[in-house]
Scaffold this active site. Structure first.
Site, PDB file in Angstrom:
ATOM      1  N   THR A  29       0.122   5.078   4.799  1.00 20.08           N
ATOM      2  CA  THR A  29       1.195   4.535   5.627  1.00 20.08           C
ATOM      3  C   THR A  29       2.345   4.079   4.741  1.00 20.08           C
ATOM      4  O   THR A  29       2.120   3.568   3.649  1.00 20.08           O
ATOM      5  CB  THR A  29       0.673   3.324   6.430  1.00 20.08           C
ATOM      6  OG1 THR A  29      -0.395   3.754   7.270  1.00 20.08           O
ATOM      7  CG2 THR A  29       1.769   2.714   7.296  1.00 20.08           C
ATOM      8  N   ASP A  85       2.535  -0.947  -3.046  1.00 18.85           N
ATOM      9  CA  ASP A  85       3.594  -1.932  -3.249  1.00 18.85           C
ATOM     10  C   ASP A  85       3.690  -2.300  -4.727  1.00 18.85           C
ATOM     11  O   ASP A  85       4.767  -2.588  -5.237  1.00 18.85           O
ATOM     12  CB  ASP A  85       3.323  -3.169  -2.395  1.00 18.85           C
ATOM     13  CG  ASP A  85       3.329  -2.838  -0.906  1.00 18.85           C
ATOM     14  OD1 ASP A  85       4.345  -2.292  -0.431  1.00 18.85           O
ATOM     15  OD2 ASP A  85       2.322  -3.086  -0.228  1.00 18.85           O
ATOM     16  N   GLU A 104      -6.511   1.503   5.500  1.00 17.17           N
ATOM     17  CA  GLU A 104      -6.302   2.284   4.282  1.00 17.17           C
ATOM     18  C   GLU A 104      -7.527   2.227   3.368  1.00 17.17           C
ATOM     19  O   GLU A 104      -7.914   3.244   2.779  1.00 17.17           O
ATOM     20  CB  GLU A 104      -5.048   1.781   3.567  1.00 17.17           C
ATOM     21  CG  GLU A 104      -3.768   2.113   4.327  1.00 17.17           C
ATOM     22  CD  GLU A 104      -2.542   1.377   3.824  1.00 17.17           C
ATOM     23  OE1 GLU A 104      -1.430   1.728   4.270  1.00 17.17           O
ATOM     24  OE2 GLU A 104      -2.684   0.451   3.007  1.00 17.17           O
TER      25      GLU A 104
END
Length: 223
Positions: A29, A85, A104
């Site tokens: 995602t 991230d 995830e």
């Protein structure tokens, strides 16, 4: 100068080379994954189907006529492609800025290989500058937040956000994550925590980094 989106696209397009044909794959995602789905759709590669970790990814896969399947329908996945991230030199990550880190981790654990794609700004020597997302049961939010505070973090409720499973996200700032595996396990032991965004047990096998010089393929360094 290359923009961040262009760097993401560079990594995403390179990742298509790691997708085997006629297999099931996992799809993560986020903005970098959106570029990957586009690149995969335009590549002409034929796969049996993809297990998606979010509604947004599923919608984009459908636009490119890539079949979306449930993890319960398949025995395993050849590869899982996702962004990060933050990612360190051991390819341990912080993920979950989009709030999908529980899904995830589930899909990553079902995959033979984890390929992380990111622009070069996400490659760090130490995890923790990006706030750590922790999915919590609503009734335990205050309890969990006090525990995280005692661990040295500064927890902040993600206002107006509910996860796919109906839970809340607490974003934790300022944690000392010099031992990601230990921290991942310690947080997950807190009663009321569903999952946190440290991916140390499910670290990536390969990192594809979009840089000014092009795509760089990086493998874990334990040193």
């Amino acid at each position: 100068m290359t923009t961040q989106d262009e760097l993401k696209r560079i990594a995403a397009e390179k990742a298509v080379e790691f997708v085997p044909e006629n297999e099931y794959i996992g799809i993560g995602t986020g903005s970098t994954i959106n570029f990957f789905i586009e690149a995969l759709g335009k590549s002409g590669k034929k796969i049996k189907g993809a297990v998606s970790t979010s509604k947004k990814s599923s919608e984009l896969l459908a636009q490119y006529d890539i079949p979306v399947v449930s993890l319960n329908e398949v025995s395993g996945l050849a590869v899982y492609i996702d962004g990060a991230d933050e990612v360190n030199h051991a390819l341990q990550m912080i993920k979950g800025g989009g709030g999908a880190h529980l899904n995830e981790k589930i899909v990553a654990s079902a995959s033979e290989k984890f390929v992380c794609i990111a622009d070069e700004s996400k490659y760090v020597s130490r995890l923790g500058k990006f706030p750590l997302p922790v999915e919590v049961v609503e009734s335990a939010r205050s309890l969990v937040s006090r525990k995280l505070l005692a661990m040295g973090g500064q927890p902040e409720l993600r206002i107006g956000y509910t996860t796919f499973y109906g839970n809340q996200i607490v974003d934790v700032h300022g944690l000392n994550i010099d031992k990601p595996l230990m921290m991942e396990d310690e947080i997950n032991k807190i009663t009321g925590v569903l999952e946190n965004g440290i991916f140390a047990r499910d670290a990536a096998d390969v990192l594809i980094l979009g840089t000014e010089e092009g795509a760089k393929v990086i493998y874990p360094c334990q040193g």
